[in-house]
Design a protein around this motif. Structure first.
Motif, mmCIF file in Angstrom:
data_model
loop_
_atom_site.group_PDB
_atom_site.id
_atom_site.type_symbol
_atom_site.label_atom_id
_atom_site.label_comp_id
_atom_site.label_asym_id
_atom_site.label_seq_id
_atom_site.Cartn_x
_atom_site.Cartn_y
_atom_site.Cartn_z
ATOM 1 N N VAL A 159 52.107 55.311 18.351
ATOM 2 C CA VAL A 159 52.018 55.771 19.735
ATOM 3 C C VAL A 159 50.563 56.096 20.054
ATOM 4 O O VAL A 159 49.932 56.920 19.393
ATOM 5 C CB VAL A 159 52.901 57.015 19.966
ATOM 6 N N ASP A 160 50.029 55.455 21.076
ATOM 7 C CA ASP A 160 48.610 55.575 21.379
ATOM 8 C C ASP A 160 48.408 55.476 22.891
ATOM 9 O O ASP A 160 48.642 54.426 23.486
ATOM 10 C CB ASP A 160 47.829 54.458 20.677
ATOM 11 N N PHE A 161 48.019 56.587 23.524
ATOM 12 C CA PHE A 161 47.767 56.549 24.968
ATOM 13 C C PHE A 161 46.956 57.771 25.382
ATOM 14 O O PHE A 161 46.859 58.753 24.629
ATOM 15 C CB PHE A 161 49.066 56.484 25.776
ATOM 16 N N THR A 162 46.392 57.697 26.588
ATOM 17 C CA THR A 162 45.621 58.795 27.169
ATOM 18 C C THR A 162 46.152 59.091 28.561
ATOM 19 O O THR A 162 46.403 58.169 29.350
ATOM 20 C CB THR A 162 44.131 58.421 27.255
ATOM 21 N N LEU A 163 46.337 60.367 28.856
ATOM 22 C CA LEU A 163 46.748 60.812 30.186
ATOM 23 C C LEU A 163 45.615 61.646 30.773
ATOM 24 O O LEU A 163 45.337 62.746 30.298
ATOM 25 C CB LEU A 163 48.034 61.636 30.106
#
Length: 223
Positions: free
Chosen positions: A20-24
């Motif tokens: 899982v890899d993301f930026t908010l």
């Protein structure tokens, strides 16, 4: 605001989520879709510090919640992150204002400030604050109380676990609009888990957790 880097969550020998890899960004919204049991709620639990990932990192406002000691993490998250649950998780025997005030009191606000803030939020959300028990509210009103409770601590990040999942069509649209308005109206970032593709499509970014039989769930960005 929120950075999740190569997160892996496993329970015993079973890997639930992998990669899982993301930026908010601050003041933005993101949605996570996926079948029941695919690991969506486990992701929220890890951000809240309730589940310890097998590997990877979670950073909230520049601080790694994975590397913090338990007491420091609990205090940090209490003042930085709030949660809106699918069924509200409200106390039916309390008035709406009292349900909202509880969160503020636990965060260290004075009773006077908590009461004033709760009254203002519930007014903004068009919910009667006093003179009625929470059990007598409609489904949409209950979810608005849950949103007020999440916002009263002025969190930088709001997590929402199926905020419209238990509502009929009328209230679903109303609460969906409310959750997605949080970044603009109150300045908090929003990460929500939802089965509603129409609601997910309205977020600034959207991701899907794909369950693969016999393997860990696969994380995908939705174009």
């Amino acid at each position: 605001m929120l950075e999740v880097h190569q997160l892996v969550i496993a329970y015993g020998r079973r890997t639930v989520l992998s990669g899982v890899d993301f930026t908010l960004p601050a003041g933005a919204s993101a949605a996570v879709q996926g079948r029941s049991g695919s690991g969506k709620s486990s992701l929220l639990a890890a951000i809240l510090g309730m589940v310890t990932p097998s590997s990877g990192d979670i950073t909230v406002n520049g601080e790694s919640v994975i590397r913090m000691r338990s007491a420091a993490r609990r205090d940090f998250l209490r003042h930085t992150v709030s949660m809106v649950f699918q069924h509200g998780e409200l106390i039916d025997e309390l008035e709406p204002s009292e349900n909202v005030e509880v969160a503020a009191l636990l965060a260290g606000q004075s009773r006077h400030d908590a009461r004033q803030s709760a009254a203002q939020l519930l007014s903004d959300l068009d919910v009667q604050a006093t003179g009625i028990l929470t059990r007598d509210l409609s489904g949409g009103e209950r979810q608005r109380v849950a949103v007020a409770r999440a916002l009263i601590t002025k969190p930088q990040l709001v997590l929402a676990d199926e905020p419209t999942g238990s509502l009929d069509a009328e209230f679903r649209d109303m609460v969906g609009d409310l959750v997605l308005s949080i970044p603009e109206r109150w300045g908090s970032s929003v990460l929500m888990v939802t089965h509603d593709p129409d609601l997910a499509a309205r977020a600034d970014s959207s991701y899907r957790v794909v369950a693969v039989p016999g393997e860990s769930s696969r994380w995908e960005a939705v174009a």
